[in-house]
Enzyme design. Sequence first.
Site, PDB file in Angstrom:
ATOM      1  N   CYS A 114      47.882   9.278  30.207  1.00 50.49           N
ATOM      2  CA  CYS A 114      48.582   9.341  31.504  1.00 50.49           C
ATOM      3  C   CYS A 114      48.350  10.692  32.197  1.00 50.49           C
ATOM      4  CB  CYS A 114      50.067   9.104  31.248  1.00 50.49           C
ATOM      5  SG  CYS A 114      51.158   9.504  32.617  1.00 50.49           S
TER       6      CYS A 114
ATOM      7  N   CYS B   4      51.557  12.559  33.107  1.00 52.79           N
ATOM      8  CA  CYS B   4      52.168  13.078  31.867  1.00 52.79           C
ATOM      9  C   CYS B   4      51.513  14.399  31.475  1.00 52.79           C
ATOM     10  CB  CYS B   4      52.005  12.084  30.724  1.00 52.79           C
ATOM     11  SG  CYS B   4      52.821  10.494  30.985  1.00 52.79           S
TER      12      CYS B   4
END
Length: 104
Positions: free
Chosen positions: A29, A32
Amino acid sequence: MLISYEGQDFKEVIDRPGLVLVDFYATWCGPCKMLMPQLEALSEEQPQIPFVKVDIDQHKPLAKETYGVTSVPTLVLFKDGVEVSRQSGFAPKDAVFKWIQANK
């Protein structure tokens, strides 16, 4: 310091006096990855609050079935073992700090 959740009893992780911040993330991600250094800095500035990161791919039942995480990153704030707030998506460090302060 960010603590990696490694499959121990999650209730023991969050069931403590005060706040615990849990970051549900994925290694693939992008947001993230952008959020991680900011959480690391905040965890050093707020050492009284455990910051726990949970990889949703390694702990799918916990993330999806138990906590209903459908997107990453998702930050969940627990107070005295009870969820008090959550937010999804990237947020700058100052916004995360204000969110934490608003839920103390």
